[in-house]
Design an enzyme around this catalytic site. Structure first.
Site, PDB file in Angstrom:
ATOM      1  N   CYS A  63      -3.606   4.533  -3.961  1.00  0.00           N
ATOM      2  CA  CYS A  63      -4.393   5.777  -3.944  1.00  0.00           C
ATOM      3  C   CYS A  63      -4.172   6.577  -5.229  1.00  0.00           C
ATOM      4  O   CYS A  63      -4.627   7.704  -5.343  1.00  0.00           O
ATOM      5  CB  CYS A  63      -4.053   6.621  -2.722  1.00  0.00           C
ATOM      6  N   ASP A  73       0.870  -1.192   0.000  1.00  0.00           N
ATOM      7  CA  ASP A  73       0.000   0.000   0.000  1.00  0.00           C
ATOM      8  C   ASP A  73       0.900   1.233   0.000  1.00  0.00           C
ATOM      9  O   ASP A  73       1.074   1.901   1.015  1.00  0.00           O
ATOM     10  CB  ASP A  73      -0.905  -0.036   1.244  1.00  0.00           C
TER      11      ASP A  73
END
Length: 460
Positions: A415, A388
């Site tokens: 993201c 991540d």
């Protein structure tokens, strides 16, 4: 070679029919094939537009009046939406927002990753896409002898001074900002002036725990001391007993960076607690913790589904933060290794493991791209890697380390769809196969979208 002439001039007014949206949510209209990007315009609309900027390949316009209105257009409930740079999509129905975000992920999967065949599922959205943010960071200014708080006007450093509330932020956090502003004004505490580098209060950060309502207030000042500190604390905590922690952060630098290096607790605890599912987490001032608690559960549930961890599996969680995903994985795995560059985050991760009685999670401070090759040299061979990374995506050395470790599955939480697509292409070329991508709407009313990719290793 004939130089192509730009068909519009700056300050000219034109009529545009909008065909598409950019990944930021700007409407796209064309004149003689020349694209013009216009904030707050929607596909299918026809509008008069003032040209405000012209480049060789595209221009920017300002919406003047709409002649034909899209059925997807809604009235923004926020009074300062057209001034503020915080949200970009409040003028758009929520269904259209979700479709725009799915298209954004689809486009980069096709153009950057060259993976047209990989399914990009419909975006997992919210039932109520408002009041979701558990963290407020807001600058402080001054007007007519009173402190003002508000976000910066789009593309400027001017504070929107008529902003009383923010509809994507937790209401309790909103009230905390108002209380700090009012009490500090009454006590004569002045704001920081970035032009003169004088004054005291620079920013207020409020962190609220979604499930426990615990609240942390962080006051960022230029000065070593807060004037009237004891009285400020007394009035704040008497007004709002939910305040469990008040932190003073000192930032003496001439910088746009919000937090300085020096932090001290001036009231209550050094942290607050929140829960995700059946796990409890300690959140300190600098902790990375997802800002949308409702959708964090949705995101993590999908990541766990993709990871498909069994009781004999060994898992690595790169960029583990305070151990949120790691500890969900540890509930099912034989062993989880987490790595993160921020020492405070690793300290929190270790405490969170202890807090939840999980003894099979091990956390290491360091750069993932350096720690993982070292783990490989020690003979560590994970079954699953979860990654991540920040918006810039994975370092090349980290991607190579994942390839060298040859896990059965990689779950890539991102993201930034563009860097996700870039990294998926690299992993594909190294022998992994992207199975599917699931976008999740972590940031309704804004142009941002989170996405999770599942990759499996080719078996000979």
């Amino acid at each position: 070679m004939v130089k192509q002439k730009v068909p519009v001039k700056k300050n000219e007014t034109v009529t545009l029919l909008f065909e598409d949206l950019t990944h930021e949510g700007n409407g796209v209209g064309k004149i003689s094939g020349y694209p013009i990007f216009v904030p707050h315009a929607l596909p299918g609309e026809e509008a008069n537009v003032k040209i405000v900027k012209v480049n060789k390949r595209f221009g920017y316009g300002k919406l003047l009046d709409i002649k034909k209105v899209s059925q997807e257009r809604v009235t923004p409930p926020c009074d300062v939406f057209y001034k503020c740079g915080g949200c970009q999509l409040q003028h758009m129905s929520y269904d259209m927002q979700l479709e725009m975000k799915r298209n954004q992920v689809r486009n980069v999967m096709r153009k950057v990753a060259h993976l047209d065949h990989v399914p990009v599922h419909p975006v997992l959205g919210m039932e109520d896409p408002w009041r979701y943010r558990n963290k407020i960071q807001i600058p402080i200014g001054e007007k007519d002898g009173k402190l003002i708080t508000g976000f910066y006007q789009a593309r400027s450093h001017r504070i929107i001074d008529d902003m009383d509330t923010c509809l994507i932020q937790n209401e309790l956090g909103d009230r905390m900002v108002e209380a700090v502003r009012r009490i500090a004004t009454d006590l004569g505490i002045v704001s920081y002036d970035e032009k003169t580098h004088q004054g005291v209060l620079r920013h207020i950060i409020v962190r609220t725990a979604f499930w426990t309502n615990d609240t942390m207030i962080i006051l960022i000042t230029r000065t070593e001391k807060i004037p009237q500190q004891a009285e400020l604390i007394k009035q704040l905590t008497e007004t709002y007993p939910a305040i469990k922690s008040i932190i003073h952060n000192i930032n003496k630098e001439k910088t746009n960076v919000i937090l300085g290096k020096k932090t001290r607790t001036i009231y209550g605890e050094d942290y607050i607690f929140d829960t995700i599912g059946d796990l409890k987490f300690k959140i300190s001032p600098r902790s990375f913790y997802q800002v949308n608690p409702t959708q964090t559960k949705v995101l993590y549930d999908k990541a766990l589904e993709y990871a498909n961890v069994g009781s004999e599996d060994v898992v690595i969680d790169a960029y583990c933060g305070i151990g949120t995903i790691s500890l969900f994985l540890a509930q099912k795995a034989k062993k989880v290794y987490g790595v993160e560059i921020v020492p405070e985050a690793i300290r929190d991760a270790k405490e969170n493991a202890q807090l939840n009685g999980l003894t099979n999670a091990e956390f290491v401070v360091g750069e993932a791209e350096k720690v993982m090759p070292w783990w490989t040299a020690q003979g560590l061979r994970p079954d699953v890697i979860v990654v991540d990374p920040p918006r810039k995506g994975c370092d090349e050395a980290l991607l190579q380390a994942m390839v060298d470790m040859a896990p059965k599955r990689i779950v890539y939480v991102s993201c930034n769809p563009s860097t996700l697509a870039r990294d998926l292409r690299i992993l594909e070329d190294a022998g992994f196969e992207t199975q599917e991508v699931q976008p999740v709407d972590m940031f309704p009313q804004t142009g941002h979208v989170e996405a999770i990719g599942l990759l499996c290793r080719h078996t000979m």
